[in-house]
Design a protein around this motif. Sequence first.
Motif, PDB file in Angstrom:
ATOM      1  N   GLN A  10     -41.435  12.299 -24.583  1.00  0.00           N
ATOM      2  CA  GLN A  10     -42.794  12.212 -25.114  1.00  0.00           C
ATOM      3  C   GLN A  10     -42.859  12.445 -26.621  1.00  0.00           C
ATOM      4  O   GLN A  10     -43.941  12.348 -27.205  1.00  0.00           O
ATOM      5  CB  GLN A  10     -43.684  13.234 -24.396  1.00  0.00           C
ATOM      6  N   ARG A  11     -41.745  12.759 -27.234  1.00  0.00           N
ATOM      7  CA  ARG A  11     -41.744  13.036 -28.673  1.00  0.00           C
ATOM      8  C   ARG A  11     -41.644  11.742 -29.468  1.00  0.00           C
ATOM      9  O   ARG A  11     -41.219  10.705 -28.950  1.00  0.00           O
ATOM     10  CB  ARG A  11     -40.586  13.962 -29.015  1.00  0.00           C
ATOM     11  N   PRO A  12     -42.017  11.747 -30.762  1.00  0.00           N
ATOM     12  CA  PRO A  12     -41.894  10.541 -31.595  1.00  0.00           C
ATOM     13  C   PRO A  12     -40.453  10.041 -31.616  1.00  0.00           C
ATOM     14  O   PRO A  12     -39.500  10.829 -31.508  1.00  0.00           O
ATOM     15  CB  PRO A  12     -42.339  11.025 -32.979  1.00  0.00           C
ATOM     16  N   LEU A  13     -40.289   8.737 -31.817  1.00  0.00           N
ATOM     17  CA  LEU A  13     -38.963   8.136 -31.754  1.00  0.00           C
ATOM     18  C   LEU A  13     -37.976   8.786 -32.711  1.00  0.00           C
ATOM     19  O   LEU A  13     -36.853   9.125 -32.337  1.00  0.00           O
ATOM     20  CB  LEU A  13     -39.060   6.637 -32.051  1.00  0.00           C
ATOM     21  N   GLU A  14     -38.383   8.963 -33.967  1.00  0.00           N
ATOM     22  CA  GLU A  14     -37.456   9.521 -34.950  1.00  0.00           C
ATOM     23  C   GLU A  14     -37.037  10.934 -34.566  1.00  0.00           C
ATOM     24  O   GLU A  14     -35.874  11.319 -34.704  1.00  0.00           O
ATOM     25  CB  GLU A  14     -38.086   9.506 -36.342  1.00  0.00           C
ATOM     26  N   SER A  15     -37.970  11.685 -34.024  1.00  0.00           N
ATOM     27  CA  SER A  15     -37.653  13.044 -33.602  1.00  0.00           C
ATOM     28  C   SER A  15     -36.679  13.034 -32.426  1.00  0.00           C
ATOM     29  O   SER A  15     -35.743  13.831 -32.374  1.00  0.00           O
ATOM     30  CB  SER A  15     -38.938  13.782 -33.215  1.00  0.00           C
ATOM     31  N   ARG A  16     -36.895  12.122 -31.511  1.00  0.00           N
ATOM     32  CA  ARG A  16     -36.005  12.038 -30.356  1.00  0.00           C
ATOM     33  C   ARG A  16     -34.583  11.686 -30.782  1.00  0.00           C
ATOM     34  O   ARG A  16     -33.608  12.183 -30.230  1.00  0.00           O
ATOM     35  CB  ARG A  16     -36.510  10.974 -29.374  1.00  0.00           C
ATOM     36  N   LEU A  17     -34.462  10.801 -31.774  1.00  0.00           N
ATOM     37  CA  LEU A  17     -33.145  10.323 -32.182  1.00  0.00           C
ATOM     38  C   LEU A  17     -32.421  11.298 -33.102  1.00  0.00           C
ATOM     39  O   LEU A  17     -31.258  11.060 -33.459  1.00  0.00           O
ATOM     40  CB  LEU A  17     -33.281   8.953 -32.857  1.00  0.00           C
ATOM     41  N   SER A  18     -33.071  12.380 -33.476  1.00  0.00           N
ATOM     42  CA  SER A  18     -32.376  13.373 -34.301  1.00  0.00           C
ATOM     43  C   SER A  18     -31.200  13.991 -33.557  1.00  0.00           C
ATOM     44  O   SER A  18     -30.340  14.636 -34.175  1.00  0.00           O
ATOM     45  CB  SER A  18     -33.354  14.471 -34.741  1.00  0.00           C
ATOM     46  N   VAL A  19     -31.133  13.779 -32.242  1.00  0.00           N
ATOM     47  CA  VAL A  19     -29.985  14.251 -31.464  1.00  0.00           C
ATOM     48  C   VAL A  19     -28.690  13.595 -31.931  1.00  0.00           C
ATOM     49  O   VAL A  19     -27.591  14.105 -31.682  1.00  0.00           O
ATOM     50  CB  VAL A  19     -30.216  13.984 -29.957  1.00  0.00           C
ATOM     51  N   LEU A  20     -28.816  12.465 -32.623  1.00  0.00           N
ATOM     52  CA  LEU A  20     -27.639  11.761 -33.122  1.00  0.00           C
ATOM     53  C   LEU A  20     -26.967  12.501 -34.284  1.00  0.00           C
ATOM     54  O   LEU A  20     -25.751  12.365 -34.483  1.00  0.00           O
ATOM     55  CB  LEU A  20     -28.025  10.348 -33.570  1.00  0.00           C
TER      56      LEU A  20
END
Length: 799
Positions: free
Chosen positions: A27-37
């Motif tokens: 449910q988080r914004p895309l950029e925030s979700r991809l910070s896992v990278l």
Amino acid sequence: MKSTAVLQFGARALLAVLVYAGTLLAQRPLESRLSVLDPIIDDAITQQQIPGAVLVVGHNGQVIYRKAYGSRAIGPRREPMTFDTVFDCASLTKVVVTTTALMQLWEQGKFRTTDPVAKYIPEFAQNGKQDITIRQLLVHYSGLPKDLDLVKKWEGKETGYLMAFEAAPEEPAGSFVYSDVNFIVLGALIERLSGEPLNEYAAKHIFAPLGMKDTRFLPPASWLSRIAPTEEDENHRLLHGVVHDPTARRMGGVAGHAGMFSTADDLATFSQALLDGGRGVLTLATIAKMTAPQQPVNGTALRGFGWDIDSPLSSNRGELLPVGSFGHTGFTGTSLWIDPSTQTYIVLMTNAVHMNALPGAEKGSAIALRTKVATAVAAALALDPSEAEKMRAASVTGYNEMQSAARKLAVRNGSVKTGIDVLEATYFAALHPGKAGSPRRIGLLTNQTGFDGQGRRTIDVLAKAPGISLDAIFSPEHGVTGALDTTDVQNTKDQATGVAVYSVYGAKDSARRPSIDVLKRLDAVVIDLADVGVRFYTYGTTMGYFLEAGAKAGIEVIILDRPNPITGSFVQGPVSEEGRENFNDYFPEPVRHGMTMGELARMFNSERKIGARLTVVQMEGWQRGDWFDSTGVTWMNPSPNLRDLNEAALYPGVGMIEGANVSVGRGTDTPFEVVGAPWIKAREFAAYLNGREIGGVRFVPVSFAPSSGNYSGERCEGANLVVVDRNLIDAGELGMELAAALHKLYPADFKVEKMATLLMNQTVLQAIEAGEDPRRIVSDWQERLGQFVSMREKYLLYQ
């Protein structure tokens, strides 16, 4: 050093964490979700796997994550990684330049993918390569060596081309060998077909139309300050702005397999263009074709034209990206992966090989990093294709039902109800039983394979069915008991029921058709026969004759369907030519048609415009991928010389040569598992066939003396065919390989022309006689085979 178990546990743990994280972050914004990278890539830098990287992720037409990490250079001085860093793309050249250029020329009608390369480059025919096709180069199934000889000294593009044209195959054509030589030759082909140098063609027809301003061969000196260096060459000079690949370097920096330099942003532009349908550089239909499996039907490494789909090299696909996606990697550390089903791409650019310039560092590699990044992207985005896209992806990996490895058919423990079982369960509704005193008069075409789930003969079931009068029994080839191996089966009477048995397998053609007068005394005729899934097996023709006769007599024809024992998923072999129909060839179809008797009946009735009143009582629980041993149905020999499923799997291929002067094991304990003749040398024959690396089969020298058939009572030498993977057997290719081997090794003895009766394809017969490579012959019939598959689709009853 970590144990394999620990490493496997770590990989599973990482996957579990990423999936869990993807669920929490959905449910988080895309950029925030991809910070896992970020920690994944930072860790690869810390572990000295890579000096740095640029990552671009695109989704639904937008760049959703774009970041530069670490350094692009660690020596002679450290330089930070930037978005505009230019990378030596290595083998990404194969797909971005060479594949794209070739498909453009293909769209223009410059060549056919099944054309031999030598048609356009005559010099390529050297050393037995005259039959290697453009398709085989594109999918890396040519058998050519991995690279040119770099031990001896040589320089220049033309020298490289000459060496590639002279190269001798290291494996038989049809074997998967990832080869730079393939794409060196394809680069030369582009230049011959277009009349332009490869680098100029790419700049004019690919890079400029797509606005890829930072992509080219031979980067200029003005770019040097932002080019990521790779490693030292053989003279200990750091390669910086000069192509890393030694073969491409010797060829002057321009080759079909390597030499392109680009940025992550430009490759993101290219990836989005493919997702957008080509943007005028390629058409949507061409993109779909080149990114679908195009390898040989028994190839285990799934390759499109240039593109990797599912092979030992597709590390950058990750663990979660859906099927139907495609991509490629470059040796220097570059990679891209594209998934049309979720409109996603991942561009990961590194210069991992530069780590070799750092004293004390382990050899740089981006292989593990690619897998982790792709898996993390898919998990963080919670990628879930639509149902329509899942169906599209399934059709891609299904390879028009002609691709074996892609389907990954699983052996299951099924419980199939055949047509007679379903008929009984529905109280014989399909037969429209009459009322007391006026039973419906039924005829039955059957043999020993007609029995229900309780082991009762269909004859006995119908004879006792309420409202039914079994007035006639018809027996096909081998008689009603399936025990006769003669060309003239006589009429008899069924002892248990007293019903007359009319043979429809006599010496004359007229004796192979049912009597119209007998049929007119009936209300319907029921057919319950177990077919073997092969065009030249006669039960299909007999059924066709009953459809014709039923239409003339004005009665209904009812098919009690049964499993195709060799699955309904494989469609293989040459399609018989129109106008040559006979008792072994009722309709133009391939050797292995992948249909049930009910489906064949629907096709015959419609395509031949017979117009019979046809009803098919469908099975319950049968799946197209089922081999017979997955159905739970009891095996009954369909004929005296097909005694088990192993022989049935070999029959469509071995049977193709049965009409010639060889023994295929009739009169032995293993019919269709051996091939021999008095003039064959067993060890020579088996060694030659094993050297061809024919999918799914091995060959063992053998001698035998058949008691019937060709060479009855004579000692024959030959080969015992051992099935090692039945899903990899291409029946058409097996038949061609056997015929070609016999023709090549024993030209004075083998009577290839006698194959005509069962082959029913003069073009294929002439190709064998001309000594063409079997895999070239198989390639040539694929277009016609594909047309049959498309036509067949509308008559299929089972998924």
